[in-house]
Design a protein around this motif. Structure first.
Motif, PDB file in Angstrom:
ATOM      1  N   GLY A 481      56.826  36.315  30.370  1.00 41.02           N
ATOM      2  CA  GLY A 481      58.144  35.740  30.583  1.00 41.02           C
ATOM      3  C   GLY A 481      58.166  34.715  31.707  1.00 41.02           C
ATOM      4  N   LYS A 482      57.326  34.927  32.732  1.00 40.61           N
ATOM      5  CA  LYS A 482      57.241  34.003  33.863  1.00 40.61           C
ATOM      6  C   LYS A 482      56.199  32.913  33.630  1.00 40.61           C
ATOM      7  N   LYS A 483      55.572  32.943  32.437  1.00 43.89           N
ATOM      8  CA  LYS A 483      54.537  31.959  32.083  1.00 43.89           C
ATOM      9  C   LYS A 483      53.413  31.921  33.125  1.00 43.89           C
ATOM     10  N   THR A 484      53.050  33.095  33.599  1.00 47.23           N
ATOM     11  CA  THR A 484      51.967  33.222  34.571  1.00 47.23           C
ATOM     12  C   THR A 484      50.689  33.661  33.865  1.00 47.23           C
ATOM     13  N   PRO A 485      49.559  32.971  34.068  1.00 45.40           N
ATOM     14  CA  PRO A 485      48.308  33.400  33.434  1.00 45.40           C
ATOM     15  C   PRO A 485      47.960  34.829  33.832  1.00 45.40           C
ATOM     16  N   LEU A 486      47.369  35.562  32.903  1.00 46.81           N
ATOM     17  CA  LEU A 486      46.990  36.946  33.178  1.00 46.81           C
ATOM     18  C   LEU A 486      45.791  37.322  32.332  1.00 46.81           C
ATOM     19  N   ILE A 487      45.221  38.461  32.654  1.00 47.90           N
ATOM     20  CA  ILE A 487      44.137  39.017  31.846  1.00 47.90           C
ATOM     21  C   ILE A 487      44.736  40.105  30.968  1.00 47.90           C
ATOM     22  N   TYR A 488      44.661  39.893  29.655  1.00 45.95           N
ATOM     23  CA  TYR A 488      45.168  40.870  28.697  1.00 45.95           C
ATOM     24  C   TYR A 488      44.077  41.894  28.381  1.00 45.95           C
ATOM     25  N   ARG A 489      44.536  43.066  27.983  1.00 47.00           N
ATOM     26  CA  ARG A 489      43.646  44.030  27.342  1.00 47.00           C
ATOM     27  C   ARG A 489      43.917  43.895  25.851  1.00 47.00           C
ATOM     28  N   VAL A 490      42.935  43.406  25.094  1.00 52.50           N
ATOM     29  CA  VAL A 490      43.153  43.104  23.680  1.00 52.50           C
ATOM     30  C   VAL A 490      42.247  43.952  22.803  1.00 52.50           C
ATOM     31  N   HIS A 491      42.690  44.120  21.567  1.00 51.53           N
ATOM     32  CA  HIS A 491      41.949  44.939  20.599  1.00 51.53           C
ATOM     33  C   HIS A 491      42.209  44.371  19.216  1.00 51.53           C
ATOM     34  N   ILE A 539      34.101  64.438  10.657  1.00 54.56           N
ATOM     35  CA  ILE A 539      33.328  63.241  10.351  1.00 54.56           C
ATOM     36  C   ILE A 539      34.235  62.082   9.959  1.00 54.56           C
ATOM     37  N   VAL A 540      35.377  62.353   9.297  1.00 57.90           N
ATOM     38  CA  VAL A 540      36.324  61.274   8.982  1.00 57.90           C
ATOM     39  C   VAL A 540      36.867  60.680  10.272  1.00 57.90           C
ATOM     40  N   ASN A 541      37.204  61.533  11.229  1.00 54.96           N
ATOM     41  CA  ASN A 541      37.663  61.051  12.539  1.00 54.96           C
ATOM     42  C   ASN A 541      36.599  60.164  13.185  1.00 54.96           C
ATOM     43  N   GLU A 542      35.333  60.590  13.092  1.00 53.80           N
ATOM     44  CA  GLU A 542      34.224  59.835  13.678  1.00 53.80           C
ATOM     45  C   GLU A 542      34.040  58.488  12.984  1.00 53.80           C
ATOM     46  N   VAL A 543      34.117  58.482  11.663  1.00 47.25           N
ATOM     47  CA  VAL A 543      33.900  57.246  10.911  1.00 47.25           C
ATOM     48  C   VAL A 543      35.061  56.279  11.126  1.00 47.25           C
ATOM     49  N   VAL A 544      36.281  56.790  11.200  1.00 46.14           N
ATOM     50  CA  VAL A 544      37.432  55.923  11.485  1.00 46.14           C
ATOM     51  C   VAL A 544      37.275  55.297  12.868  1.00 46.14           C
ATOM     52  N   LEU A 545      36.788  56.079  13.818  1.00 47.76           N
ATOM     53  CA  LEU A 545      36.547  55.548  15.160  1.00 47.76           C
ATOM     54  C   LEU A 545      35.514  54.427  15.121  1.00 47.76           C
ATOM     55  N   ARG A 546      34.442  54.619  14.359  1.00 49.58           N
ATOM     56  CA  ARG A 546      33.396  53.594  14.264  1.00 49.58           C
ATOM     57  C   ARG A 546      33.886  52.337  13.541  1.00 49.58           C
ATOM     58  N   THR A 547      34.907  52.496  12.720  1.00 50.93           N
ATOM     59  CA  THR A 547      35.444  51.349  11.985  1.00 50.93           C
ATOM     60  C   THR A 547      36.185  50.390  12.912  1.00 50.93           C
ATOM     61  N   GLN A 548      36.664  50.907  14.047  1.00 52.53           N
ATOM     62  CA  GLN A 548      37.464  50.079  14.948  1.00 52.53           C
ATOM     63  C   GLN A 548      36.592  49.118  15.754  1.00 52.53           C
ATOM     64  N   MET A 549      37.170  47.995  16.115  1.00 53.87           N
ATOM     65  CA  MET A 549      36.517  47.055  17.015  1.00 53.87           C
ATOM     66  C   MET A 549      36.609  47.593  18.445  1.00 53.87           C
ATOM     67  N   GLN A 550      35.853  46.999  19.352  1.00 54.29           N
ATOM     68  CA  GLN A 550      35.931  47.400  20.750  1.00 54.29           C
ATOM     69  C   GLN A 550      36.995  46.582  21.466  1.00 54.29           C
ATOM     70  N   ALA A 551      37.793  47.261  22.271  1.00 56.14           N
ATOM     71  CA  ALA A 551      38.767  46.556  23.100  1.00 56.14           C
ATOM     72  C   ALA A 551      38.037  45.793  24.195  1.00 56.14           C
ATOM     73  N   HIS A 552      38.635  44.704  24.669  1.00 50.05           N
ATOM     74  CA  HIS A 552      38.020  43.945  25.749  1.00 50.05           C
ATOM     75  C   HIS A 552      39.095  43.193  26.520  1.00 50.05           C
ATOM     76  N   TYR A 553      38.680  42.512  27.566  1.00 47.00           N
ATOM     77  CA  TYR A 553      39.596  41.720  28.385  1.00 47.00           C
ATOM     78  C   TYR A 553      39.541  40.261  27.950  1.00 47.00           C
ATOM     79  N   SER A 554      40.700  39.603  27.984  1.00 47.82           N
ATOM     80  CA  SER A 554      40.750  38.214  27.553  1.00 47.82           C
ATOM     81  C   SER A 554      41.914  37.508  28.236  1.00 47.82           C
ATOM     82  N   SER A 555      41.727  36.213  28.474  1.00 47.74           N
ATOM     83  CA  SER A 555      42.823  35.400  29.008  1.00 47.74           C
ATOM     84  C   SER A 555      43.748  34.925  27.897  1.00 47.74           C
ATOM     85  N   GLU A 556      43.359  35.199  26.641  1.00 49.51           N
ATOM     86  CA  GLU A 556      44.184  34.826  25.487  1.00 49.51           C
ATOM     87  C   GLU A 556      44.615  36.096  24.757  1.00 49.51           C
TER      88      GLU A 556
END
Length: 755
Positions: A481-491, A539-556
């Motif tokens: 809202g303040k248009k200030t650059p920040l580091i997002y946690r994205v997934h 094992i379904v829980n495990e496979v669903v977890l493996r299907t997800q991408m890794q979260a990371h930090y980004s300026s976008e």
């Protein structure tokens, strides 16, 4: 079996050269265009025979003596300093800014190149000093060349962290990295003892036969030292340790906070709820009913976070070292903190009954759990109580102790009532409901593993988690809202390749998964609910977890898929995460809360900072995982021969990975021990399938195994399969007898498996 040929570097398209002995410039242009070539390839390209070949050898010898050509391996040549598009490189140094520097393995003349932190999936195997990597060399607009990791190949022979093995004839260093096969022979080290942990380096040229010779760099400790597991992980992954005298001096000079420039929050009875053994407390919470008649049934929730930005100023020694570390690293027996103890466990820890500087957010929720408004304040608080998760939960469940009894009505019950209202909004949002089974390793005072037990998930954990998530959302919304650059946690959302693999696996257990439907979080949650309580739930829980991408930090910002949020930023743990400190500084500047906010310099390098701290997070995860594996192997080392129940959690062409139900330990059943026939890896069915009988070892199968080998120094576990394979799937196509891929190796006779 014939040894497979080493992969050659990618060649650029090269025009056919003129025939005949080339002059100096023509030869250099050819080598420059090809990137790398040996004499035979050059002679063939120019059509040289007999005397012309001898003349070519002399010309190349002269160019090498003049420093124009450099050798690449045993036979190859390239321009001095030239780098291929893709190559194998060793991580050899760390520059003053904390960047890792890599060097092409087979080129003495190759320059040191900065390894760019990589936020992508490949960074999961975060590298450290001594690692060998497959990298891509890229030239930037500035003319500088940087390397980007494609794959971690293991520990290199440039530097080897290993264990000393002494014999009457020699002293050897055997690497602790399971991926490394390099052994070094040391000389002039009579003082070393068998079992010493050392850091060694290759001292001479490569030897064609036998181990390489090395020189001792440092004695790190002992392999039988109780805390060796975390020590090895720290050195293997290049975890920065300790603090400079300058940073320590800055921390020691820090003073207790005053009310100047702050809102007085000391009358707000904020409390901390943390693990029982926590030493730092960076978040506190409080809730009360909203008295606004327009928000009947609504709640006001306060989240106060340690004001680390007041002590760690941009450009200071503390700031530089915190940025390099990126985060605190947690091992079962120790913590390598991002900030010195004077701050992390002192002035920045929200201790009970002590005045502490904080950055707090006051959030208002309606009766449906929807956030109506929020505001940030820079305040001075005093924690009313320090509780553990177990204490708080026991009090709510009707078992208060002397500490929680006085807090039950005025503080704890309102917190739970507010959380249950917030939970209505969370369920509407439908974030991923993957259940992560974590294990707690209990270490004795002597450093030995006493027990490995499942971590119990309490409602108290989920309460704090949801309140922290909402505070993080508020931070991202305010800064946007303040248009200030920040580091997002994205997934990001799962890739099509991973969804395809999930669909194929689910088909093997009779669950349909429409590939055309959008992979929304609600859809994954329906799948998890559908299988919960059944034989395939784990094992379904495990496979669903493996299907997800890794979260990371980004300026976008690309949003946070797993939490199902449009914007998200880490704000709640600035003691242990540099990302949160940057967000704090951004809020201070955007809201005019002081002169110690984010600087123009911080903003200019915010993209690089996001990449650095993503890399640091991956590095920490890899180190923590390796240390845990070693502690688990040490715990099981006196149970070799014991039998365990487990489940197949990984299927590869070289064997099965089995996770034990008792400890959560993972180990390998080699394919060579599975039976008297050749097993083929069916990657579509996620199974090893017998070539002759069609019998199967599928992903998710419950099995019984016997522990055959536990190696604490590497963290490796080796199992023997005791269960029988599943019968052949009559509906599946049978592999053709005798069809084998050479790369998968020869079948071997099984060991003594119990019938």
């Amino acid at each position: 079996m014939a040894r497979p040929k080493a992969a050659r570097p990618a060649r650029r398209d090269v025009e056919r050269p003129p025939q005949g002995l080339p002059d100096r410039d023509t030869l250099l242009k050819f080598i420059r265009d090809t990137g790398e070539a040996n004499r035979s390839e050059i002679a063939k390209a120019f059509g040289l025979k007999g005397a012309d070949r001898r003349a070519l050898r002399e010309l190349m010898r002269q160019l090498e003596e003049d420093g124009v050509l450099g050798r690449r391996g045993r036979r190859g040549f390239s321009e001095v300093g030239a780098l291929p598009p893709v190559g194998v490189a060793d991580v050899v140094e760390r520059d003053p800014d904390g960047d890792l520097l890599v060097k092409l393995t087979k080129a003495e003349d190759a320059p040191l190149v900065r390894l760019a932190p990589d936020r992508r999936e490949a960074v999961a195997g975060a590298p450290g000093l001594g690692d060998r990597l497959l990298v891509r060399f890229e030239r930037l607009e500035t003319g500088e060349v940087e390397a980007r990791m494609i794959k971690r190949l293991g520990q290199s022979a440039h530097r080897v962290l290993g264990v000393v093995r002494k014999s009457r004839r020699e002293v050897r260093v055997e690497p602790v990295d399971r991926k490394s096969k390099e052994t070094l022979v040391l000389s002039g080290v009579e003082d070393l003892e068998d079992g010493d942990l050392v850091l060694a380096q290759v001292s001479g040229g490569e030897s064609r036969y036998g181990p390489k010779r090395g020189k001792l760099l440092e004695v790190v400790g002992r392999e039988d030292q109780p805390r060796a597991a975390s020590l090895i992980a720290i050195h293997t992954h290049g975890i920065p340790t300790g603090f400079s005298s300058e940073a320590q001096a800055e921390a020691e000079a820090a003073e207790a906070p005053t009310l100047a420039g702050r809102e007085d929050l000391r009358d707000v009875p904020l409390i901390t709820i943390d693990p029982a053994d926590a030493r730092d407390h960076d978040d506190a919470v409080y809730a009360e009913p909203d008295k606004d008649p327009k928000n009947e049934g609504g709640w006001i929730v306060w989240v106060a976070i340690a004001d680390v930005a007041a002590y760690v100023r941009s450009g200071s020694a503390l700031d530089r070292e915190a940025r390099e570390k990126g985060n605190s690293v947690y091992f079962p027996d120790r913590v390598e903190p991002m900030l010195p103890e004077r701050l992390s466990a002192g002035l920045c820890s929200l201790r009970q009954g002590e005045n502490r500087a904080c950055l707090a957010v006051r959030m208002v929720f309606d009766r449906t759990g929807k956030k109506r408004s929020h505001r940030f304040v820079r305040g001075l608080m005093r924690s009313a109580a320090k509780l553990s998760y177990e204490q708080a939960q026991a009090a709510i469940d009707g078992w208060p102790d002397d500490r929680t009894a006085p807090l039950l009505e005025p503080i704890l019950k309102p917190l739970w009532a507010a959380y249950r209202t917030m939970l209505i909004g969370r369920e509407k949002r439908s974030p991923l409901a993957i259940e992560s089974l974590e294990r707690k390793i209990v270490i004795s005072a002597e450093g030995e593993v006493e027990s490995i037990t499942p971590r119990v998930s309490l409602e108290a954990h989920r309460l704090i988690e949801e309140m922290m998530i909402q505070a993080n959302v508020c931070a991202a919304e305010t800064l946007e809202g303040k248009k200030t650059p920040l580091i997002y946690r994205v997934h990001d959302a799962p890739s099509q390749e991973k969804l395809q693999s999930l669909a194929e696996f689910l088909g093997t257990i009779g669950i349909a998964w429409s590939k055309g439907e959008q992979p929304r979080t609600e859809r994954f949650n329906r799948l998890l609910e559908q299988t919960r309580g059944g034989p395939h739930a784990e094992i379904v829980n495990e496979v669903v977890l493996r299907t997800q991408m890794q979260a990371h930090y980004s300026s976008e910002n690309i949003g946070h898929y797993g939490l199902n949020l449009d914007r998200y930023a880490h704000f709640t743990s600035p003691i242990r995460r540099y990302a949160d400190l940057i967000v704090h500084r951004a809020l201070i500047r955007a809201l005019g809360l002081g002169q110690d906010g984010i600087t123009d310099g911080d903003i200019a390098q915010i993209k690089d900072t996001a990449e650095r701290i993503t890399y640091a997070e991956r590095r920490a995860m890899a180190a923590e995982r390796d240390a845990t594996d070693r502690y688990v192997a040490a715990f099981l080392s006196d149970r070799v021969g014991a039998e365990f129940q487990g489940r197949i959690t990984g299927v590869t062409r070289f064997g099965l990975f089995v996770r034990l139900a008792e400890t959560g330990a993972d180990g390998l059943v080699p394919v060579s021990s599975l039976g008297g026939e050749y097993f083929i890896h069916d990657d579509r069915a996620h199974a090893l399938v017998g070539e002759r009988t069609g019998q199967r070892w599928p992903l998710g199968m419950s099995v019984e195994v016997q522990l055959r080998e536990a190696t604490p120094i590497t963290g490796g576990l080796l199992f023997e399969m005791l269960s029988e394979p599943m019968a052949a799937d009559k509906s599946a196509p049978r592999p053709r007898l005798g069809v084998r891929r050479r790369a998968e190796g020869r079948p071997q006779r099984r060991g003594g498996r119990r019938g």
